[in-house]
Design an enzyme around this catalytic site. Structure first.
Site, mmCIF file in Angstrom:
data_model
loop_
_atom_site.group_PDB
_atom_site.id
_atom_site.type_symbol
_atom_site.label_atom_id
_atom_site.label_comp_id
_atom_site.label_asym_id
_atom_site.label_seq_id
_atom_site.Cartn_x
_atom_site.Cartn_y
_atom_site.Cartn_z
ATOM 1 N N HIS A 193 -17.848 89.380 65.101
ATOM 2 C CA HIS A 193 -18.529 88.122 64.786
ATOM 3 C C HIS A 193 -19.895 87.999 65.458
ATOM 4 C CE1 HIS A 193 -15.644 86.075 62.301
ATOM 5 N NE2 HIS A 193 -14.658 86.290 63.178
ATOM 6 N N HIS B 112 -18.016 90.843 52.092
ATOM 7 C CA HIS B 112 -17.604 89.663 52.836
ATOM 8 C C HIS B 112 -17.457 88.518 51.851
ATOM 9 C CE1 HIS B 112 -18.478 85.877 55.005
ATOM 10 N NE2 HIS B 112 -17.825 86.441 56.005
#
Length: 561
Positions: free
Chosen positions: A369, A469
């Site tokens: 992240h 994603h």
């Protein structure tokens, strides 16, 4: 346009001139007010076709004082062309008049107006194409064709049978070609020359965008683009403040209003390049992505085919997705700039537990992240066998390619990124610098279907597969599936169910227990939107949009997440 004119002139001998644009209330009744130079002078008049009729004619007569003027001009509001009452002595002219919403003109004994026009020696463009209602208001045009005849003189009027003269088959067919070409040319000319967005209008289709409606629903915006053909498309905007995105999408509509929705690449470029100081940012690109999805949806519905077939056709029969019973991704929050054994072991233990649960045939991914600093990530990677995880996702904050190059040199695990890198210009440095192994574009963040397909092509040239994603609802997810279905190098696709948003979004693909989804079916994106239920979900009074961050370290400083 100039090349098209030259080509038609070369093969047919016809001269084409720009339309004379006049005020709607102006009634022009004489052939002298149309004015073209005869072709036997072997040169064109430089016609200033913007301005008042008097100015135009004064300029024409000054430039060509010895020319004999003939022609006919039709007002787009009255639909009344003026008769041609003068012709050159050595060359005959047929006037082609086209006007807006002009009625068909059937003959007394002939139901086919095209045949009547040919029989009389006149051509009415509306007889060839009655759908000339794409013209702008207050616009008129004129095209003139030289035709040899046996008679010493000829008068041509679109309304007069008595004054018309027959001509032979060869010239009839040539004039018919001129009529057809004139309709197509007029569609382009009557597109509002003063507006640079509307100038390059499509001359081969009458479908046009009529409206764009943004629907704010919780943390995202659903956009509906409608056309004059009754066909509409849907797109999704996510990842930015929804109230701002809805306003920006509404403002963007002015750039695509009355445009052909199937000119998707052209409209994408129009939106992206319209404001030099905003291009490339999250708000602009995310909004373009939602509009782009809707345009592809319209195109698929118009041609009655799934979008992935418009992108080249399917390269696979199903799409592998996660999370599933055989594939999981482990995430991480903010970590210290360099970790102690406890910090590293906590992350390693989570990877180890997932591997033991799934076994050697399962798939484990680790998402940093951008919250695990480079030094800490290097420590983590040294404790994990490269074969234990499929990839390390978002190893660093986007912006400095040198950081990714340093991580790539020191980490043996495949690195994946791309969800926050927008458009082809955002991802190309990672490929050219060999900084990543797997590319993760997000269809809703990188500019829509149009950009995601291009990114896949770039990645293919570097033998880098895509693992898209996707944290969008079924709408944006389905758009991403269409691109995935059409590309050669693909690994796995992120896909989450959202039962709340699923109350009004109904996709045609199915998810299997093995961790695959079928290809979308139906026309366009292949997803139905229940607008009434969308309004119900969106009107939840208990929901309030909130920022996802910031997050902080124990000492109170701001951390990436």
């Amino acid at each position: 346009m100039d090349q098209f004119h030259k080509m038609l002139q070369f093969f047919s001998g016809f001269h084409f001139f720009p339309p004379v644009k006049v005020a709607p209330e102006t009634a022009l009744s004489t052939a002298q007010q149309a004015g073209l130079t005869p072709r036997d002078e072997r040169r064109r008049a430089s016609i200033p076709y913007r301005g008042q009729p008097a100015t135009i004619w004064q300029s024409l007569r000054q430039r060509q004082p010895s020319s004999r003027w003939c022609g006919a001009l039709a007002s787009s509001t009255t639909g009344c062309p003026a008769a041609v009452d003068r012709v050159a002595a050595d060359r005959r002219w047929v006037a082609l008049c086209v006007w807006r919403r002009a009625p068909r003109l059937p003959g007394p004994n002939d139901r086919d107006p095209t045949r009547r026009a040919h029989r009389n020696g006149t051509i009415d463009a509306t007889a060839t194409d009655a759908r000339s209602d794409t013209l702008g208001r207050g616009c008129a045009t004129l095209a003139i064709s030289p035709i040899r005849t046996k008679e010493p003189a000829m008068r041509c009027s679109p309304y007069s049978d008595a004054d018309a003269t027959r001509f032979d088959r060869r010239h009839l067919m040539g004039s018919l070609g001129l009529a057809t070409a004139g309709v197509g040319l007029l569609r382009g000319f009557a597109s509002g020359e003063d507006d640079p967005v509307e100038a390059p209008i499509d001359r081969h289709s009458t479908i046009r965008i009529r409206s764009l409606q943004p629907h704010i629903c919780r943390d995202r915006v659903y956009v509906k683009v409608e056309t004059n053909a009754g066909i509409f498309g849907w797109g999704e905007i996510k990842g930015v403040v929804p109230s701002v995105a809805a306003t920006l999408a509404t403002e963007m509509f002015s750039l695509i209003d009355n445009q052909n929705p199937t000119r998707i690449e052209h409209l994408w470029q129009t939106l992206y390049r319209a404001e030099r100081n905003q291009r490339g940012g999250a708000f602009m690109v995310h909004c373009i992505a939602g509009i782009d999805m809707a345009l592809w949806d319209i195109a698929g519905k118009l041609w009655k085919t799934p979008v992935y077939r418009l992108l080249g056709g399917p390269t696979r029969e199903r799409i592998r997705v996660y999370p599933s019973a055989k594939a999981v991704k482990i995430g991480s929050g903010p970590r210290p700039q360099s970790g102690d054994p406890f910090d590293i072991e906590e992350m390693v233990s989570r990877v180890r537990a997932a591997r033991q649960r799934l076994g050697p045939r399962g798939t484990v991914m680790f998402d940093a992240h951008s919250a695990v600093p480079p030094a800490t990530l290097i420590q983590l990677a040294s404790r994990i066998e490269p074969s234990n995880i499929l990839f390390l996702e978002e190893p660093a904050v986007p912006g400095n390619i040198e950081v990714f190059k340093r991580l790539k040199q020191q980490i043996g695990i495949p690195l994946a990124l791309g969800e926050r890198d927008r458009t082809i210009w955002g991802v190309i440095p990672y490929l050219t610098e060999n900084a990543i192994d797997i590319l993760q574009p997000d269809c809703g963040y990188t500019g829509g279907i149009t950009q995601m397909k291009k990114i896949a092509t770039l990645a293919e040239a570097f033998h880098v597969p895509l693992a898209p994603h996707c944290t969008q609802s079924y709408l944006g997810m389905t758009a991403s599936f269409h691109v995935t279905a059409s590309i050669p190098l693909f690994l796995i696709h992120e896909s989450y169910d959202n039962k709340l948003l699923g109350r009004f979004l109904h996709p045609t693909w199915k998810r299997s227990d093995e961790g695959y989804v079928s290809l979308p079916e139906g026309h366009g994106l292949g997803i139905e939107v229940d607008e009434a239920m969308l309004a119900t979900v969106a009107s939840d009074p208990a929901y309030r949009y909130r920022w996802r961050g910031p997050q902080f370290y124990p000492d109170g400083s701001v951390a990436d997440y």
